[in-house]
Design an enzyme around this catalytic site. Structure first.
Site, mmCIF file in Angstrom:
data_model
loop_
_atom_site.group_PDB
_atom_site.id
_atom_site.type_symbol
_atom_site.label_atom_id
_atom_site.label_comp_id
_atom_site.label_asym_id
_atom_site.label_seq_id
_atom_site.Cartn_x
_atom_site.Cartn_y
_atom_site.Cartn_z
ATOM 1 N N CYS A 150 -56.408 -29.219 -91.211
ATOM 2 C CA CYS A 150 -57.154 -28.778 -92.383
ATOM 3 C C CYS A 150 -58.635 -28.940 -92.077
ATOM 4 C CB CYS A 150 -56.740 -29.563 -93.627
ATOM 5 S SG CYS A 150 -56.934 -31.346 -93.480
ATOM 6 N N HIS A 172 -78.253 -38.981 -67.345
ATOM 7 C CA HIS A 172 -77.458 -37.754 -67.232
ATOM 8 C C HIS A 172 -78.120 -36.698 -68.099
ATOM 9 C CE1 HIS A 172 -74.099 -34.934 -67.517
ATOM 10 N NE2 HIS A 172 -73.434 -35.629 -66.603
#
Length: 617
Positions: free
Chosen positions: A24, A540
């Protein structure tokens, strides 16, 4: 995302334990072969899972706004077809569990577009009331038909989802829904309303034409009957002809049956439900408002709110309005207010960040992050949200507020409570009751929601940490984000190190300390630095940017180079990366904290070489 999908599949007992899966707005709903194989504790510890629990005959995993992405990843990992459940044995369920399962499966796929259609209808009503647009203009016409199309042809959409749920051909059930809303059917209904109209019959049986546009119950019952006929036909008919002969028989038999029997009976039943609810509501509207405003979020936790969804759409279809949808506004705003109270009161940086984002989601109708991530774990804020919702609902009940289009309770609902006659007391009552719920919940939570001892301890811990910790400077300039917000489970979970995410506002990385470059990836997007004091930092740049294979990166150092604070280590074109569809969110992690605690220094924006992280013993 694949990592999270595999973790969830493992947590629910593996692929072979899954009978079916739907989702949902915020949660995954599993039907499992053996619930004893579920590892709920492990699932609840996953950073991207707000809560995992058994409810309504389903095992529900609450994800939040990214549930659709997780659902697709699980489908790929398991090979689960969106159209066909995994093979398995039926599980015995109680009547309530079966009902909740059926309703959620039929209505869930339509919720997003129904909410969007309802919001557009509400905005158009607001525009008409303020005379921003004319009802006879082409602009209004096009926007109105776009907002009204799904609900007008609702039997087609429900025919498809109900056909899937009952195990029949969804397109056969969809054709039945189309017959109910076909222009000839609507024309026959309109003609029958005229004085002196000649009655029509089917092989001698009189036909009672009804306007089935926007109807709910008739097509669901027709799809259920059709699915049973399909299964019998498929068992008896030869394989060479059943692909077309089965749907032919369904159309020839079930369509007349729907118009002659199923439709009139279902319409009578739907009207009985609508009028019965309105009768009860009329006897004590304030009590009904208090009950729904106070208990709705409790029903949401257990997935039991689905039992009321058909009644809401049935009211809209038969009455043209629904009081229940309006009474849910204070329930939502109460939890939003409680979450805001936690945001203002807490001294914990992670909880403050979580509460801020959850309150924003709650304003737009998604309260699960607020409930499972903030208010329910703290207990008192959830209770204050429910109490405030009850008081706000009482006010909406007194004002007799209603919604006039399908709604997902949110800030947009304020435009959906405007009646065709224009703004009146019911609209102001809805606004006042919702504001009361939000404000009261925020104040109660701020003053009484978090134990004073816990707040004082958090402040003391923060002060001690500030004096005992050493600071790590930022190698990037940008907007800071908690790791938990990163769209990569490995980083978000903290497995690779503790630290912070940064959305870059410039295109370079500088050395945050003196030390050396331990390693530099061949693609240039990952740097590992070691400070003179031994601190090891991973930088990163971007998410999944290894796929760029070095494009848009230019390194100024190599592995083994010595560095000093402020040296430019790497340049990158963050605009080009974003234009190529990559998330430029970058990670700055401490990889070897030992027993030390690493926490972000609170700040929305950080400059190069500004304090970023505090590392304390």
């Amino acid at each position: 995302m694949d990592t999270l999908a595999k973790q969830i599949v493992t947590g629910v007992g593996g692929k072979d334990n899954i009978l079916s899966l739907v989702h949902c707005a915020t949660r995954l709903r599993f039907k499992l072969r053996d619930s004893g194989r579920v590892d709920a504790k492990t699932l609840n510890r996953l950073p991207d899972v707000l809560m995992a629990q058994e409810s309504g005959g389903q095992f529900q995993v609450v994800i939040g706004n990214r549930v659709a992405e997780v659902y697709q990843a699980i489908c790929q990992v398991t090979g689960l077809d969106d159209e066909i459940p995994l093979a398995g044995t039926a599980v015995k369920e109680g009547a309530l569990s079966r009902f909740i399962d059926v309703v959620s499966a039929i209505f869930t796929p339509t919720l997003g577009i129904l909410a969007a259609s309802g919001i557009l209808k509400g905005l158009l009503s607001l525009a008409l009331v303020n005379e921003w647009i004319s009802e006879t203009s082409g602009t209004y016409l096009l926007l109105f038909v776009a907002s009204d199309a799904l609900f007008y042809f609702f039997p087609l959409a429900l025919g498809y989802t109900a056909g899937k749920k009952f195990g029949g051909n969804p397109f056969t059930a969809m054709a039945l829904g189309g017959a109910l809303t076909h222009p000839l059917s609507i024309g026959a209904f309109n003609a029958a309303q005229q004085a002196g109209a000649l009655p029509l019959d089917f092989i001698g049986i009189p036909i009672v034409f009804i306007n089935y546009s926007s109807s709910v119950i008739p097509i669901i019952l027709a799809a259920w009957v059709s699915s049973h006929l399909e299964r019998r036909c498929n068992r008896l008919l030869p394989a060479a002809v059943k692909n077309f002969l089965t749907p032919l028989l369904c159309l020839c038999l079930i369509a007349p049956m729907t118009f002659l029997l199923i439709g009139p009976v279902a319409t009578w039943l739907g009207r009985l439900l609508a009028e019965g609810f309105q009768t009860l509501y009329g006897l004590a509207p304030m009590l009904a408002g208090a009950a729904l405003g106070g208990l709705w979020q409790v029903l949401v936790i257990f997935g039991l709110h689905w039992g009321l969804v058909p009644l809401m759409y049935n009211n809209l279809s038969l009455l043209g309005y629904d009081t229940m949808g309006a009474l849910l506004l204070p329930a939502v705003m109460g939890q939003v207010g409680a979450t805001l109270g936690v945001f203002l009161r807490t001294r914990d940086a992670r909880m403050k960040s979580l509460a801020g984002s959850a309150a924003t989601s709650g304003l737009f109708g998604i309260t699960e992050p607020a409930i499972y991530g903030v208010t329910l774990p703290a207990k008192r804020p959830f209770l204050f949200g429910c109490i405030s919702g009850a008081l706000g609902g009482l006010m909406l009940g007194y004002a007799r507020s209603s919604v006039y289009s399908p709604n997902l309770p949110s800030v947009f609902t304020f435009s959906q409570v405007i009646p065709p006659t224009g703004v009146d007391f019911s609209v102001w009552g809805a606004i006042a009751g919702s504001l009361l719920a939000a404000a009261l919940a925020a104040l109660l939570t701020f003053w009484f929601g978090l134990p004073k001892a816990a707040v004082a301890a958090a402040a003391a811990d923060e002060a001690v940490a500030d004096t005992a910790s050493h600071q790590v400077l930022s190698p990037l300039h940008g907007l800071t984000r908690p790791l938990g917000c990163v769209a990569d489970p490995a980083f978000a979970s903290g497995i690779l190190g503790q630290g912070v995410a940064i959305l870059p506002l410039s295109g370079r990385v500088v050395a945050p300390f003196s030390g050396r470059v331990e390693s530099l990836s061949y693609s240039g997007h990952v740097l590992v630095l070691v400070a003179d004091d031994g601190t090891e930092m991973l930088i990163h740049v971007g998410i999944h940017t290894a796929k760029l294979d070095g494009s848009h990166f230019r390194a100024h150092v190599q592995s083994g180079d010595l560095i000093a604070a402020g040296d430019v280590l790497l340049e990158f074109d963050h605009a080009a990366m974003a234009g190529a569809g990559f998330d430029t969110t970058s990670l700055v992690l401490i990889c070897n904290p030992g027993g030390a605690q690493v926490r972000p220094i609170p700040s929305d924006t950080v400059a190069e070489l500004a304090p970023l992280l505090a590392v304390s013993p």
